[in-house]
Design a protein around this motif. Structure first.
Motif, PDB file in Angstrom:
ATOM      1  N   SER A   1      -7.755  40.578  -7.777  1.00  0.00           N
ATOM      2  CA  SER A   1      -8.879  39.542  -7.896  1.00  0.00           C
ATOM      3  C   SER A   1      -9.374  38.975  -5.946  1.00  0.00           C
ATOM      4  N   ALA A   2     -10.817  38.356  -6.024  1.00  0.00           N
ATOM      5  CA  ALA A   2     -10.258  37.606  -5.259  1.00  0.00           C
ATOM      6  C   ALA A   2      -9.264  36.345  -4.621  1.00  0.00           C
ATOM      7  N   GLN A   3      -9.166  36.064  -5.399  1.00  0.00           N
ATOM      8  CA  GLN A   3      -8.091  35.205  -5.350  1.00  0.00           C
ATOM      9  C   GLN A   3      -6.685  35.994  -5.196  1.00  0.00           C
ATOM     10  N   THR A   4      -6.770  36.903  -4.968  1.00  0.00           N
ATOM     11  CA  THR A   4      -5.223  37.773  -4.876  1.00  0.00           C
ATOM     12  C   THR A   4      -4.973  37.656  -3.424  1.00  0.00           C
TER      13      THR A   4
ATOM     14  N   GLN B   1      -5.279  47.305 -11.683  1.00  0.00           N
ATOM     15  CA  GLN B   1      -6.394  47.005 -10.579  1.00  0.00           C
ATOM     16  C   GLN B   1      -7.111  46.152 -10.911  1.00  0.00           C
ATOM     17  N   ASP B   2      -6.921  45.829 -12.499  1.00  0.00           N
ATOM     18  CA  ASP B   2      -7.713  44.528 -13.478  1.00  0.00           C
ATOM     19  C   ASP B   2      -6.999  42.900 -13.412  1.00  0.00           C
TER      20      ASP B   2
ATOM     21  N   LYS C   1       1.079  36.359 -11.551  1.00  0.00           N
ATOM     22  CA  LYS C   1       0.616  37.547 -12.024  1.00  0.00           C
ATOM     23  C   LYS C   1       1.048  39.220 -12.234  1.00  0.00           C
TER      24      LYS C   1
ATOM     25  N   LYS D   1      -8.555  43.940  -1.227  1.00  0.00           N
ATOM     26  CA  LYS D   1      -9.536  42.305  -1.583  1.00  0.00           C
ATOM     27  C   LYS D   1      -8.598  41.138  -0.347  1.00  0.00           C
TER      28      LYS D   1
ATOM     29  N   GLU E   1      -3.703  33.627  -6.080  1.00  0.00           N
ATOM     30  CA  GLU E   1      -2.386  34.662  -7.372  1.00  0.00           C
ATOM     31  C   GLU E   1      -1.813  35.399  -6.185  1.00  0.00           C
TER      32      GLU E   1
END
Ligand SMILES: *Cc1c(COP(=O)(O)O)cnc(C)c1O
Length: 407
Positions: A163-166, A159-160, A143, A194, A116
């Motif tokens: 994720s670990a995918q970012t 913040q939402d 995103k 992250k 992401e």
């Protein structure tokens, strides 16, 4: 405010400010699109072509040495200005767009399907489209950090999204359409937690705010010379050495190689690995002079004076009935994006041009922001440190006149 801030003296540095447009003194309020050029920079351009025009880095002759020295001195000026740790981390580009595309292209080998990347709703098209192309190529997912009605980023939503995918976050420091100053330090810190890298589009911030890339701990920071009193066709990409070593070259050609054979080519070290071909030598040298010029006035003095202009103009415009200002963030640069009820922005721009006043109308290369407000565009007046309150008076009077003519 610094003692060196003398508006008459500053204005005398800009020959273009004394010209007339349609019989009226020029009032130049399109600084967010491109800034005007002081004599000090114009003279550096003339001096280069009159006295030491030559190709750099290769020649043993005197002119080539002089041109190389001046170009590398400009690189050092830019390094010091942005407080990069090393000169090798300063890559000359043709501008912000080039810098972003260079990084986006390099990340093709860093991303895989399902990764992401995060952009913001406040971006210039040049910080959107290269990443969409990258996502198409790699299968990564784009995103978007949403914006609020005041033209600020929704940081809780950011913040939402993390994720670990970012893998990568790219946001502008200042929005060119609204003037919003984004909380980039927080964005960088949270993204790094992250493990994501961050690119900041500094095109619109650099004329007003002196960024310290080490204090920010930013991975990439990109700017254009022409938005900060330099010429068009030159810019800078700052990248952390670690990242620049990791990313593949953007273009192949002369200057960026170590050894070339038909079996295998090895690349030059930084910064040359990303500077294929003959660069904009004169542009780079002149960009360095522009940075010197701005620092001599001081960024503190520039920011304080421009803020005065912003407050003065905002107050007067809001007194006109039917005016809506878009972008009311507490921290903003001297940009006013507005509309008058029932009147198309283009019509206002056209009429006030007849009175010598230059503003931008349209979507400002930021269509998603216009879609957010459900408007086709705005009138954008953007001020620089060489503008005056008298010019704002003339501008406000011209807007009032346009309103009468168009209603
Ligand atoms: C002007 C601008 C750009 C594009 O800069 P170029 O010099 O046209 O490459 C990108 N982002 C922002 C925020 C800008 O203001």
């Amino acid at each position: 405010m610094s003692n060196s801030f003398n508006i008459e003296k500053i204005r005398a540095d800009f020959p273009i400010l004394s010209r007339k447009v349609n019989g009226h003194p020029l009032v130049y309020f399109d600084n967010a699109a491109t800034s005007q050029t002081p004599s000090q920079v114009i003279h550096a351009i003339v001096d280069y072509y009159e006295n030491y025009n030559a190709n750099i880095h290769r020649g043993v002759h005197t002119l080539s040495q002089e041109a190389t020295d001046a170009y590398e001195e400009a690189r050092e000026t830019l390094r010091a200005h942005f407080n990069a740790a090393k000169k090798e981390e300063i890559i000359f580009t043709s501008g912000t767009t080039h810098g972003i595309n260079l990084v986006a292209s390099g990340f093709a080998s860093e991303l895989k399907k399902g990764d992401e990347v995060i952009v913001s709703a406040l971006e210039h098209h040049s910080n959107i489209v290269p990443w969409q192309m990258l996502c198409e190529k790699t299968g990564a997912i784009l995103k978007v950090i949403p914006m609020t009605n005041s033209g600020e980023l929704d940081m809780a939503a950011f913040q939402d999204l993390l994720s670990a995918q970012t893998k990568l976050v790219f946001v502008n420091h200042v929005s060119n359409a609204l003037g919003t100053v984004n909380p980039i330090k927080t964005i960088i810190t949270e993204a790094h937690k992250k493990g994501a890298a961050v690119l900041i589009d500094g095109a619109q911030a650099a004329p007003h705010i002196k960024a310290d890339v080490q204090a920010l701990d930013v991975d990439f920071y990109v700017v254009s010379g022409h938005k900060m009193c330099g010429p068009t066709g030159v810019g800078v990409l700052y990248g952390k050495e670690e990242w620049l070593n990791k990313l593949p070259p953007y273009q192949g050609g002369g200057e960026m190689i170590d050894q070339v054979t038909f079996e295998k080519t090895t690349y030059a070290g930084l910064p040359h690995k990303f500077e294929a071909g003959t660069p904009n030598i004169c542009g780079g040298i002149a960009f360095g002079k522009a940075i010197d010029y701005l620092n001599e006035i001081s960024f503190e003095a520039i920011a304080a004076y421009e803020h005065e202009l912003l407050e003065y103009a905002t107050k007067q415009l809001l007194e006109i009935e039917g005016v809506t200002i878009y972008g009311t963030s507490k921290e903003k640069t001297a940009v006013i994006s507005f509309n008058i009820e029932g009147i198309h922005p283009y019509d206002i721009g056209t009429i006030i041009d007849k009175l010598g006043i230059a503003v931008r109308t349209g979507h400002h290369c930021a269509q998603p922001i216009m879609d957010f407000y459900k408007i086709p565009g705005t009138v954008r007046a953007s001020f620089a440190f060489y503008n005056t309150k008298e010019e704002i008076d003339a501008f406000v009077a011209s807007v009032k006149r346009a309103k009468i003519m168009l209603s």
